[in-house]
Design a protein around this motif. Structure first.
Motif, PDB file in Angstrom:
ATOM      1  N   SER A 268       0.831  -1.199   0.000  1.00  0.00           N
ATOM      2  CA  SER A 268       0.000   0.000   0.000  1.00  0.00           C
ATOM      3  C   SER A 268       0.868   1.253   0.000  1.00  0.00           C
ATOM      4  O   SER A 268       0.586   2.221  -0.711  1.00  0.00           O
ATOM      5  N   ALA A 269       1.939   1.239   0.795  1.00  0.00           N
ATOM      6  CA  ALA A 269       2.843   2.392   0.841  1.00  0.00           C
ATOM      7  C   ALA A 269       3.505   2.613  -0.513  1.00  0.00           C
ATOM      8  O   ALA A 269       3.630   3.745  -0.989  1.00  0.00           O
ATOM      9  N   ILE A 271       2.450   1.583  -3.542  1.00  0.00           N
ATOM     10  CA  ILE A 271       1.490   1.967  -4.576  1.00  0.00           C
ATOM     11  C   ILE A 271       1.029   3.406  -4.375  1.00  0.00           C
ATOM     12  O   ILE A 271       0.930   4.193  -5.323  1.00  0.00           O
ATOM     13  N   HIS A 272       0.775   3.806  -3.133  1.00  0.00           N
ATOM     14  CA  HIS A 272       0.121   5.087  -2.864  1.00  0.00           C
ATOM     15  C   HIS A 272       1.093   6.244  -2.711  1.00  0.00           C
ATOM     16  O   HIS A 272       0.698   7.394  -2.866  1.00  0.00           O
ATOM     17  N   ALA A 273       2.349   5.962  -2.398  1.00  0.00           N
ATOM     18  CA  ALA A 273       3.261   7.067  -2.110  1.00  0.00           C
ATOM     19  C   ALA A 273       4.123   7.443  -3.303  1.00  0.00           C
ATOM     20  O   ALA A 273       4.304   8.620  -3.601  1.00  0.00           O
ATOM     21  N   ALA A 274       4.676   6.460  -4.009  1.00  0.00           N
ATOM     22  CA  ALA A 274       5.733   6.804  -4.959  1.00  0.00           C
ATOM     23  C   ALA A 274       5.580   6.197  -6.330  1.00  0.00           C
ATOM     24  O   ALA A 274       6.297   6.585  -7.240  1.00  0.00           O
ATOM     25  N   THR A 275       4.689   5.273  -6.512  1.00  0.00           N
ATOM     26  CA  THR A 275       4.718   4.563  -7.783  1.00  0.00           C
ATOM     27  C   THR A 275       3.406   4.675  -8.531  1.00  0.00           C
ATOM     28  O   THR A 275       3.168   5.645  -9.229  1.00  0.00           O
ATOM     29  N   MET A 276       2.538   3.709  -8.363  1.00  0.00           N
ATOM     30  CA  MET A 276       1.436   3.539  -9.298  1.00  0.00           C
ATOM     31  C   MET A 276       0.541   4.774  -9.410  1.00  0.00           C
ATOM     32  O   MET A 276       0.257   5.246 -10.512  1.00  0.00           O
ATOM     33  N   MET A 359       4.380  19.075  -9.069  1.00  0.00           N
ATOM     34  CA  MET A 359       5.559  18.221  -8.884  1.00  0.00           C
ATOM     35  C   MET A 359       6.113  18.334  -7.459  1.00  0.00           C
ATOM     36  O   MET A 359       6.573  17.354  -6.876  1.00  0.00           O
ATOM     37  N   PHE A 360       6.048  19.536  -6.896  1.00  0.00           N
ATOM     38  CA  PHE A 360       6.515  19.749  -5.526  1.00  0.00           C
ATOM     39  C   PHE A 360       5.661  18.948  -4.550  1.00  0.00           C
ATOM     40  O   PHE A 360       6.186  18.283  -3.634  1.00  0.00           O
ATOM     41  N   HIS A 361       4.343  18.977  -4.744  1.00  0.00           N
ATOM     42  CA  HIS A 361       3.468  18.227  -3.843  1.00  0.00           C
ATOM     43  C   HIS A 361       3.637  16.724  -4.045  1.00  0.00           C
ATOM     44  O   HIS A 361       3.543  15.950  -3.088  1.00  0.00           O
ATOM     45  N   LEU A 362       3.884  16.306  -5.279  1.00  0.00           N
ATOM     46  CA  LEU A 362       4.177  14.893  -5.525  1.00  0.00           C
ATOM     47  C   LEU A 362       5.408  14.481  -4.709  1.00  0.00           C
ATOM     48  O   LEU A 362       5.435  13.400  -4.096  1.00  0.00           O
ATOM     49  N   PHE A 363       6.413  15.348  -4.697  1.00  0.00           N
ATOM     50  CA  PHE A 363       7.671  15.059  -3.999  1.00  0.00           C
ATOM     51  C   PHE A 363       7.462  14.993  -2.490  1.00  0.00           C
ATOM     52  O   PHE A 363       7.866  14.026  -1.833  1.00  0.00           O
ATOM     53  N   THR A 364       6.826  16.009  -1.916  1.00  0.00           N
ATOM     54  CA  THR A 364       6.633  16.018  -0.460  1.00  0.00           C
ATOM     55  C   THR A 364       5.635  14.950  -0.025  1.00  0.00           C
ATOM     56  O   THR A 364       5.814  14.303   1.017  1.00  0.00           O
ATOM     57  N   HIS A 365       4.590  14.756  -0.826  1.00  0.00           N
ATOM     58  CA  HIS A 365       3.568  13.764  -0.507  1.00  0.00           C
ATOM     59  C   HIS A 365       4.158  12.366  -0.400  1.00  0.00           C
ATOM     60  O   HIS A 365       3.709  11.541   0.400  1.00  0.00           O
ATOM     61  N   ALA A 366       5.174  12.074  -1.221  1.00  0.00           N
ATOM     62  CA  ALA A 366       5.794  10.749  -1.179  1.00  0.00           C
ATOM     63  C   ALA A 366       6.330  10.448   0.212  1.00  0.00           C
ATOM     64  O   ALA A 366       6.208   9.315   0.709  1.00  0.00           O
ATOM     65  N   PHE A 367       6.903  11.435   0.882  1.00  0.00           N
ATOM     66  CA  PHE A 367       7.484  11.207   2.204  1.00  0.00           C
ATOM     67  C   PHE A 367       6.404  11.004   3.257  1.00  0.00           C
ATOM     68  O   PHE A 367       6.418  10.002   3.992  1.00  0.00           O
ATOM     69  N   PHE A 368       5.462  11.951   3.352  1.00  0.00           N
ATOM     70  CA  PHE A 368       4.521  11.803   4.467  1.00  0.00           C
ATOM     71  C   PHE A 368       3.460  10.753   4.209  1.00  0.00           C
ATOM     72  O   PHE A 368       2.955  10.143   5.154  1.00  0.00           O
ATOM     73  N   LYS A 369       3.128  10.461   2.948  1.00  0.00           N
ATOM     74  CA  LYS A 369       2.138   9.408   2.722  1.00  0.00           C
ATOM     75  C   LYS A 369       2.768   8.028   2.907  1.00  0.00           C
ATOM     76  O   LYS A 369       2.126   7.114   3.451  1.00  0.00           O
ATOM     77  N   ALA A 370       4.016   7.839   2.464  1.00  0.00           N
ATOM     78  CA  ALA A 370       4.705   6.583   2.746  1.00  0.00           C
ATOM     79  C   ALA A 370       4.842   6.388   4.255  1.00  0.00           C
ATOM     80  O   ALA A 370       4.652   5.286   4.785  1.00  0.00           O
TER      81      ALA A 370
END
Length: 641
Positions: A268-269, A271-276, A359-370
């Motif tokens: 889940s981490a 798929i939802h944070a950095a990839t799919m 793109m900035f939110h994609l980058f920061t979101h990857a950290f806190f959502k993972a």
């Protein structure tokens, strides 16, 4: 010129680990597979960091001051015509390198975390082999030199997610979830393929360098014939966005996302944070010059779909009780904000603020959502339940998980100085310049995000202790170290001057916090937190009273606005009854009947012809003489007349 050809190893290492662990992992202890896979991801992570440093700080910029687009590796694969061909290679530019950092960082943390989380699981080696395949697929997607290479790896991501979501293949729910994700995204990918074919027909190329060059032949070519008032180029970009909407779970192709939680939590981490789910955002960003300059109507579609998806998912997240499903709808909402930011963006300089913000939110979101998903996994690991009603008072038992989860909640709520504040502020600023109505929609989404995340936080870590079967405790260091690392990312990632590295035209520009937008956004976030504190810090009847007061709306939100039921009605009652059943009748009675009739006639003819092959000389002589007599009579008749 710096040689970046080594970047091919960022792709080949996970492919090698997939083959080795998948074929030979059962010859060693399971832990060896985990260590091997994690070591491979560590090497890829280091290579990605080195590549980012060399690209942004060592490589000379282009003559106009922009970051270059480089073909680090390019191999001709298929020749379709003299001009149209499909290559395989590695394309380096600011967004592909940013995605390399995101994917390898989160994948490395997930691999390390999984050593502890999946310990003792049947299929441990299969899990790590498939994780490596997933990483290979996503990395191949983001460094693709052309849109067809992206499509190939796009489909490989779909296969990998199918295998990981259905990891617990003995559970019917997991099997159904994996099939649902695969089928829904395949429908969307059909639109993607149609869009690719239309785009290549109009532009005459698959290559991203040509497609996105604002002075290139693709941008200077005509927009094509008109259909329903829209050009071929516009239709092609709408179809391509359909593929991105399916992969990123945008409305109405989002129904697979909550069910994907049936996979192990590290999946889940990932798929939802950095990839799919960010693949769709990356797809629109990769083709953004075409969207912005050649197909603005398609970009408006991206804007409206993103805005609606963000508020739709945020409302549903406020009513769910499975902690992983709350995070799943949170992901859909945040991805919707990224799509919205792309939709409101222009091209070049400050006009491209929305692109940079996305793109900035994609980058920061990857950290806190993972971090949120991995912390949720640690909680589930401790209490053996996904339901927040089975939790409470866990801050005393899980201090590291509690602290890191709180950091992630503050980050996604947009509270300064955490990472989410900076990226979300840029999205709101871009939206304010384009559409005041949608700006307020996203402001409401920000408030709802803060509310449902702290609803989740208080339900898990505060309230009274539940009667747990055993005393909950922190997980092993392989699970807590990734939490702490990602918490540092959630704290500091927003301090990066992102606009100096990533922009719509690859030209650095200065962005700044607009207090007229940032202050109201923070106040809205704080209001959501305060409201959640009143509702959920202590056990009260207020949530039930509010839920009942909202009546049908709250019940509909809890049932996800019955979208799954609508799909089932359309498929079972309409498509199956009025389309599939008549087609099946036609197939059985007309197609099969015709073929059976041909077979019957052929069989009967052969049976009758076999009688002439009896082997009896008298019969042959009778037939011969009869034939001669008949032919003689016929010729005599014809001669005399």
């Amino acid at each position: 010129m710096i040689d970046f050809s080594y970047t091919i190893w960022i792709l080949l290492i996970p492919l090698f680990m997939f083959v080795v662990v998948g074929l030979f992992g059962n010859r060693f202890k399971p832990i060896v597979s985990g260590i091997a896979g994690t070591s491979g991801l560590f090497v890829m992570w280091v290579l990605s960091l080195v590549t980012a440093y060399k690209y942004f700080f060592v490589l000379e910029k282009a003559a106009d001051g922009s970051f270059q687009k480089l073909l680090a590796v390019n191999i001709r694969w298929l020749n379709l015509t003299d001009k149209l061909h499909i290559d395989m290679g590695v394309l380096l530019d600011p967004i592909s390198i940013m995605m390399l950092i995101v994917i390898t960082t989160v994948s490395f943390m997930v691999h390390l975390y999984s050593i502890g989380y999946m310990d003792g699981e049947k299929g441990f080696m299969r899990f790590f082999a498939t994780l490596s395949l997933f990483s290979f697929s996503m990395l191949g997607l983001v460094v693709a030199t052309n849109i067809f290479q992206m499509y190939i790896f796009w489909e490989l991501v779909g296969v990998s997610s199918y295998l990981l979501i259905g990891f617990y293949y003995t559970k019917d729910s997991a099997v159904s979830a994996s099939k649902k994700a695969f089928i829904v995204t395949r429908f969307a990918d059909l639109g993607f393929l149609i869009g690719i074919l239309m785009l290549s027909f109009s532009a005459g190329t698959f290559d991203f360098l040509s497609l996105t060059d604002i002075h290139g032949p693709a941008m200077s070519s005509g927009s094509g014939v008109m259909f329903l008032g829209l050009s071929t180029m516009t239709w092609s970009m709408i179809f391509i966005f359909m593929g991105g909407a399916g992969k990123s779970a945008m409305f109405p192709l989002h129904i697979w996302l909550p069910d994907a939680m049936e996979g192990p939590t590290p999946v889940s981490a990932l798929i939802h944070a950095a990839t799919m789910v960010v693949a769709g955002v990356y797809l629109v960003a990769r083709l953004f010059p075409i969207y912005a300059l050649k197909a603005p109507v398609a970009l408006d579609v991206v804007m409206y779909v993103g805005a609606f998806s963000s508020i739709f998912a945020a409302v549903i997240a406020c009513t769910q009780f499975d902690i992983k499903r709350v995070l799943a709808y949170s992901t859909m909402s945040q991805i919707g904000m990224m799509m919205f930011a792309l939709g409101v963006s222009g091209y070049g300089g400050h006009e491209g603020l929305g692109y940079m913000a996305s793109m900035f939110h994609l980058f920061t979101h990857a950290f806190f959502k993972a971090l949120l998903f991995l912390a949720a996994g640690a909680i589930i690991h401790a209490v053996h339940s996904n339901v927040m009603n089975d939790m409470g008072g866990l801050r005393k038992h899980l201090p590291i998980t509690h602290a890191t989860f709180l950091i992630a909640c503050l980050a996604i709520a947009g509270i300064p100085p955490l990472a989410g504040f900076f990226s979300k502020d840029e999205i709101l600023a871009a939206g304010h310049e384009k559409s005041l109505m949608l700006y307020w929609v996203e402001m409401i989404v920000s408030g709802l995000t803060a509310f449902y995340m702290f609803r989740l936080y208080y339900s898990i870590f505060w309230g009274k202790d539940q009667h747990y079967h055993h005393t909950p405790h922190e997980a092993s260091w392989t699970m807590t170290v990734p939490l702490m690392f990602l918490a540092v990312g959630a704290l500091l990632a927003g301090l990066i001057p992102f606009s100096m590295f990533v922009s719509s035209d690859r030209m650095p520009f200065m962005s700044h916090i607009e207090l007229g937008i940032a202050i109201p956004a923070v106040l809205v976030g704080l209001f959501g937190i305060i409201l959640a504190t009143i509702f959920y810090r202590k056990e009260t009847t207020i949530p039930d009273q509010v839920f009942n007061a909202l009546g049908g709306f709250s019940r509909a939100a809890y049932r996800k606005f019955y979208i799954d039921e609508v799909y089932l009605f359309i498929t079972k009652k309409i498509i199956f009854n009025y389309v599939s059943r008549p087609i099946a009748w036609f197939d059985r009675h007309v197609v099969d009947g015709a073929m059976n009739g041909v077979a019957y006639v052929t069989n009967e003819t052969s049976e009758r012809m076999k009688r002439f092959q009896s082997g009896q000389l008298q019969q042959y002589a009778l037939v011969l003489v009869s034939g001669v007599v008949l032919l003689t009579l016929l010729f005599t008749y014809l001669w005399t007349n």
